[in-house]
Design a protein around this motif. Structure first.
Motif, PDB file in Angstrom:
ATOM      1  N   THR A  68       0.819  -1.117   0.334  1.00 11.03           N
ATOM      2  CA  THR A  68       0.241   0.217  -0.232  1.00 11.03           C
ATOM      3  C   THR A  68       0.751   1.155  -0.522  1.00 11.03           C
ATOM      4  N   ASP A 107      -7.514  -5.250  -2.180  1.00 15.23           N
ATOM      5  CA  ASP A 107      -7.376  -5.576  -0.802  1.00 15.23           C
ATOM      6  C   ASP A 107      -8.935  -5.726   0.587  1.00 15.23           C
ATOM      7  N   ASP A 122      -7.021  -0.342   3.099  1.00 15.40           N
ATOM      8  CA  ASP A 122      -5.955   0.602   3.997  1.00 15.40           C
ATOM      9  C   ASP A 122      -5.820   2.045   3.241  1.00 15.40           C
ATOM     10  N   ASP A 140      -3.766  -1.321  -6.402  1.00 11.09           N
ATOM     11  CA  ASP A 140      -3.467  -1.517  -4.488  1.00 11.09           C
ATOM     12  C   ASP A 140      -3.488  -3.172  -4.003  1.00 11.09           C
TER      13      ASP A 140
HETATM   14 MG   LIG Z   1      -2.019  -2.912   2.305  1.00 10.99          MG
END
Ligand SMILES: [Mg+2]
Ligand SMILES: Nc1ncnc2c1ncn2[C@@H]1O[C@H](COP(=O)(O)OP(=O)(O)O)[C@@H](O)[C@H]1O
Length: 384
Positions: A145, A169, A174, A250
């Motif tokens: 990330t 994700d 996040d 990501d």
């Molecule tokens: Mg991550």
């Protein structure tokens, strides 16, 4: 932007009307070299009628090899056949009469279009669609990330188009936390749009983050993730690449159905690992799987994160163990989590930081640009 080479005191307004947009002036071949060093994306030089043929042909010959995407449009008081022949032989794209405004406009437009095609061919990319960059790592906490968010900012700063950052994700994404994006629309909203994702629908899913960067957030709760089907994700990503120059994904630290589908459509895999043995073991296993699945190695771009960590192997040892070259080594620094706490990414907050520089170098390479020259010198003068 366009750069005009002329030794005369030209009228900037007249040029900017003819060339459409902002115009920079340089007054000698030397100035032009300095200017082009500092503007790696400049693809058009207009040479005024006062510059001698000897100077122009030597420029053209030099940049034909060094910078194939760059086009030169030559203005002459009168376009004679011998000038035309000499110009075209040295690689000048167009020769037009200096007072023929329409011809100049057309020549510049054509030259830019050729430049676009050359850039596309050089980077092996179909430039009509954005590049999908899948950031993957086989272990939680290795820096996926961190790399994905900073890479998105660095790509946006290159000014080569808009960037979509997509958090895949799906269970524990996040990106929203990293970028301090509070309660916003997430990819869960797409579930009801399944089968009907078009550019307008995709845009409704995006959260604007900053100039040229929009984000597609992961579901707010892990329970929502299962409704986000791989086909839906593929539809979204393929739609985003129609409007964004880069789509940075990501991902979760494992081969989920979603990540496998994304490997299929991605143009580049940024594989992130740290230097410790468990992380290396996992990325090695992941690479074996990627080989077995036939994901072309030409797309593999290995990134070492926390590359100066005291424990662990050296870069050379890692290259030997994994059998691929390291594309970028991002040092470990407390400033990474610290900038996160204060908000923003290190690339934005501390652009000169070694971590930022490593990620900018990665971004340039993903964008098909040459590395930044070690020392940039600014020779040119700007007139407005
Ligand atoms: Mg991550
Ligand atoms: N180069 C680095 N230097 C210092 N800390 C880092 C670095 N890269 C990542 N981190 C920290 O490590 C933690 C995990 O990083 P993250 O990017 O969330 O990993 P992943 O997405 O792979 O789980 C975060 O707290 C992050 O700030």
């Amino acid at each position: 932007m366009t750069v005009v080479l002329t030794s005369r005191d030209a009228d900037p307004d007249r040029y900017s009307v003819v060339l459409g947009g902002q115009v920079d002036f340089v007054h000698s071949a030397q100035d032009l070299h300095g200017y082009l060093d500092g503007h790696p994306l400049e693809d058009l030089v207009v040479v005024g009628p006062d510059i001698t043929m000897a100077v122009v042909t030597s420029l053209a010959q030099r940049y034909r090899v060094e910078r194939a995407a760059l086009g030169i449009v030559l203005l002459r008081e009168r376009v004679e056949t011998d000038v035309l022949r000499e110009a075209l032989r040295s690689g000048i794209r167009e020769v037009v009469q200096a007072d023929d405004v329409e011809a100049i406009t057309v020549a510049c437009r054509q030259s830019r279009s050729i430049s676009g095609q050359v850039r596309g061919a050089l980077s092996g990319q179909d430039t009509s669609r954005g590049k999908v960059i899948m950031v993957f790592g086989a272990k939680g906490g290795c820096g996926k990330t961190t790399v994905a968010t900073n890479l998105a900012m660095a790509l946006a700063d290159l000014d080569v188009g808009r960037v979509a950052l997509v958090d895949l994700d799906l269970d524990f994404g996040d990106v929203g936390v990293f970028l301090k994006l509070g309660n916003q629309v997430t990819i869960s909203k797409a579930v009801q749009m399944a089968g009907t994702i078009d550019e307008r629908a995709a845009q409704l899913l995006m959260t604007p983050y900053r100039d040229r960067v929009d984000v597609l957030l992961a579901p707010g709760r892990p329970a929502e993730a299962e409704f986000v089907k791989p086909e839906l994700v593929v539809d979204i990503v393929n739609t985003l690449r129609e409007t964004y120059a880069f789509v940075v994904l990501d991902s979760a630290p494992s081969f989920t159905e979603v990540s496998l589908q994304c490997f299929e459509i991605a143009d580049s895999y940024v594989l992130v690992t740290t230097l410790d043995l468990p992380s290396l073991k996992n990325i090695k296993l992941a690479m074996d799987t990627m080989d077995a699945l036939g994901y072309p190695r030409s797309k593999w771009h290995l990134v070492l994160n926390r590359a100066n960590a005291e424990v662990g192997l050296t870069r050379e040892e890692v290259e030997e163990v994994l059998g691929i070259a390291v594309m970028a080594a991002v040092p470990s620094s407390r400033d990474v989590p610290e900038t996160l706490n204060t908000g923003g990414t290190i690339v934005e907050e501390m652009p000169r930081h070694p971590v930022s520089q490593a990620i900018v170098a990665l971004a340039r390479s993903e964008a098909g640009l040459a590395p930044v020259p070690a020392k940039r010198r600014r020779f040119w003068r700007r007139k407005r």
